[in-house]
Scaffold this motif. Structure first.
Motif, short mmCIF file in Angstrom:
data_model
loop_
_atom_site.label_atom_id
_atom_site.label_comp_id
_atom_site.label_asym_id
_atom_site.label_seq_id
_atom_site.Cartn_x
_atom_site.Cartn_y
_atom_site.Cartn_z
N VAL A 111 -17.43 -13.60 9.13
CA VAL A 111 -16.33 -12.67 8.90
C VAL A 111 -15.20 -13.44 8.22
O VAL A 111 -14.77 -14.49 8.71
CB VAL A 111 -15.82 -12.06 10.22
N LEU A 112 -14.72 -12.91 7.09
CA LEU A 112 -13.55 -13.46 6.41
C LEU A 112 -12.42 -12.45 6.55
O LEU A 112 -12.51 -11.33 6.04
CB LEU A 112 -13.86 -13.70 4.92
N ALA A 113 -11.37 -12.86 7.26
CA ALA A 113 -10.26 -11.95 7.57
C ALA A 113 -9.00 -12.47 6.89
O ALA A 113 -8.48 -13.52 7.25
CB ALA A 113 -10.06 -11.85 9.07
N LEU A 114 -8.52 -11.73 5.88
CA LEU A 114 -7.41 -12.16 5.04
C LEU A 114 -6.16 -11.33 5.35
O LEU A 114 -6.24 -10.11 5.45
CB LEU A 114 -7.81 -11.98 3.57
N ALA A 115 -5.02 -12.01 5.48
CA ALA A 115 -3.74 -11.33 5.71
C ALA A 115 -2.72 -11.89 4.73
O ALA A 115 -2.53 -13.10 4.66
CB ALA A 115 -3.26 -11.53 7.14
N ALA A 144 -9.24 -7.20 5.04
CA ALA A 144 -7.94 -7.69 4.57
C ALA A 144 -6.86 -6.74 5.02
O ALA A 144 -7.07 -5.52 5.10
CB ALA A 144 -7.93 -7.79 3.03
N VAL A 145 -5.69 -7.30 5.30
CA VAL A 145 -4.53 -6.49 5.63
C VAL A 145 -3.40 -6.84 4.69
O VAL A 145 -3.08 -8.02 4.48
CB VAL A 145 -4.12 -6.65 7.11
N ASP A 152 -0.25 -7.57 -2.85
CA ASP A 152 -1.07 -7.21 -4.02
C ASP A 152 -2.33 -6.51 -3.53
O ASP A 152 -3.38 -7.13 -3.32
CB ASP A 152 -1.42 -8.48 -4.80
N LYS A 153 -2.23 -5.19 -3.35
CA LYS A 153 -3.35 -4.45 -2.75
C LYS A 153 -4.56 -4.39 -3.66
O LYS A 153 -5.70 -4.35 -3.20
CB LYS A 153 -2.87 -3.05 -2.34
N SER A 154 -4.34 -4.35 -4.97
CA SER A 154 -5.50 -4.32 -5.88
C SER A 154 -6.29 -5.61 -5.79
O SER A 154 -7.53 -5.61 -5.83
CB SER A 154 -5.03 -4.08 -7.32
N MET A 155 -5.58 -6.73 -5.64
CA MET A 155 -6.25 -8.01 -5.48
C MET A 155 -7.01 -8.06 -4.15
O MET A 155 -8.15 -8.53 -4.08
CB MET A 155 -5.20 -9.12 -5.55
N LEU A 156 -6.37 -7.57 -3.09
CA LEU A 156 -7.03 -7.56 -1.77
C LEU A 156 -8.28 -6.68 -1.80
O LEU A 156 -9.29 -7.00 -1.18
CB LEU A 156 -6.06 -7.06 -0.69
N ASN A 162 -16.15 -4.40 -2.28
CA ASN A 162 -16.82 -3.11 -2.09
C ASN A 162 -15.85 -2.02 -2.52
O ASN A 162 -14.82 -1.81 -1.86
CB ASN A 162 -17.22 -2.93 -0.62
N PRO A 163 -16.15 -1.32 -3.62
CA PRO A 163 -15.19 -0.32 -4.13
C PRO A 163 -14.90 0.81 -3.17
O PRO A 163 -13.93 1.55 -3.35
CB PRO A 163 -15.87 0.19 -5.42
N GLU A 164 -15.74 0.95 -2.14
CA GLU A 164 -15.52 2.03 -1.17
C GLU A 164 -14.54 1.62 -0.07
O GLU A 164 -14.15 2.46 0.75
CB GLU A 164 -16.86 2.45 -0.54
N LEU A 165 -14.17 0.37 -0.03
CA LEU A 165 -13.30 -0.12 1.03
C LEU A 165 -11.89 -0.35 0.50
O LEU A 165 -11.70 -0.70 -0.65
CB LEU A 165 -13.85 -1.41 1.63
N GLU A 166 -10.92 -0.16 1.37
CA GLU A 166 -9.52 -0.43 1.04
C GLU A 166 -8.97 -1.44 2.05
O GLU A 166 -9.40 -1.47 3.21
CB GLU A 166 -8.69 0.87 1.14
N PRO A 167 -8.01 -2.26 1.61
CA PRO A 167 -7.35 -3.12 2.59
C PRO A 167 -6.56 -2.28 3.58
O PRO A 167 -6.09 -1.19 3.26
CB PRO A 167 -6.45 -4.00 1.74
N LEU A 168 -6.40 -2.80 4.79
CA LEU A 168 -5.51 -2.16 5.74
C LEU A 168 -4.08 -2.33 5.26
O LEU A 168 -3.77 -3.24 4.50
CB LEU A 168 -5.66 -2.81 7.12
N GLN A 169 -3.20 -1.43 5.71
CA GLN A 169 -1.80 -1.51 5.33
C GLN A 169 -0.97 -1.61 6.61
O GLN A 169 -1.09 -0.76 7.50
CB GLN A 169 -1.38 -0.29 4.53
N ALA A 170 -0.14 -2.63 6.70
CA ALA A 170 0.75 -2.79 7.85
C ALA A 170 2.18 -2.83 7.34
O ALA A 170 2.57 -3.75 6.62
CB ALA A 170 0.42 -4.06 8.61
#
Length: 219
Positions: A111-115, A144-145, A152-156, A162-170
């Motif tokens: 698991v790679l978890a990026l913030a 990613a969050v 930079d949400k487009s980079m995340l 996976n084009p079907e996934l979006e980063p979380l937003q906090a």
């Protein structure tokens, strides 16, 4: 039957902007609070052994916790802010850990978890290519969050692969805590469950981000 290791790697933005409005403090608090739930998630699946480590990045990148540590003995030392946003350096550091060896062949997908709260200040694409070029990087569960509106949400999203996934937003401490908890538990549960032929798993869908009141919209 011996359990199979599942490696969990935090990649944490420690750039100067993370000091604004206490974001770095809230990130430290959220990770510390999530550790007991990570242990519970690991205990629920004795077929997998959860090993945790962390990378911090700002002006350069380094292992904050370099040794893959069993979650039962994992404790959190606070990260601190110190410069830019060299995310590509963090990716390259992670890529080195995703080679086989040192990653064992019988591991479960890591698991790679990026913030992150900002814009990368180095060649992040080169770092991402380094991850993608490793056997385990291709199969990793990536989450990613985006902390605040300046991330930079487009980079995340590109990091997720996976084009079907979006980063979380906090956008506030409450949402950050919820995102970190989800990344630490739901994702761990999914990654530690062996799949048919160990095909690359998709990250669980449906982040449980809470809606804070207007008074909480501080980032």
């Amino acid at each position: 039957m011996a359990s199979r290791p599942v490696h969990f790697i935090w990649m944490l933005d420690c750039s100067g902007s993370m000091s604004v409005n206490g974001k770095i403090g809230q990130l430290n608090f959220a990770i510390r609070e999530a550790i007991p739930e990570m242990r519970q998630a690991a205990d629920a699946n004795p077929a997998a052994s959860l090993l945790v480590r962390a990378i911090s990045f700002a002006s350069g990148a380094s292992w904050h916790v370099g040794e893959p540590t069993p979650v039962d003995s994992f404790s959190w030392e606070d990260v601190h802010t110190y410069g830019g946003t060299d995310m590509g350096a963090a990716f390259k550091l992670a890529a080195g850990a995703l080679e086989t060896p040192p990653m064992p062949q019988r591991a479960l997908p890591p698991v790679l978890a990026l913030a992150s709260d900002g814009q990368p200040t180095d060649d992040w694409r080169a770092g991402l290519r380094a991850i993608d070029s490793t056997p385990w990087g291709k199969r990793a569960v990536r989450v990613a969050v985006a902390i605040g509106d300046d991330a930079d949400k487009s980079m995340l999203k590109e990091f997720l692969g996976n084009p079907e996934l979006e980063p979380l937003q906090a956008k506030n401490p409450r949402q950050l805590a919820a995102a970190i908890r989800w990344m630490s538990t739901a994702v761990v549960k999914d990654a530690s469950t062996p799949k048919v032929e160990d095909a690359k798993p998709a990250a669980p869908v449906g982040p449980p981000l809470t809606k804070g009141g207007d008074e909480d919209e501080i980032w």
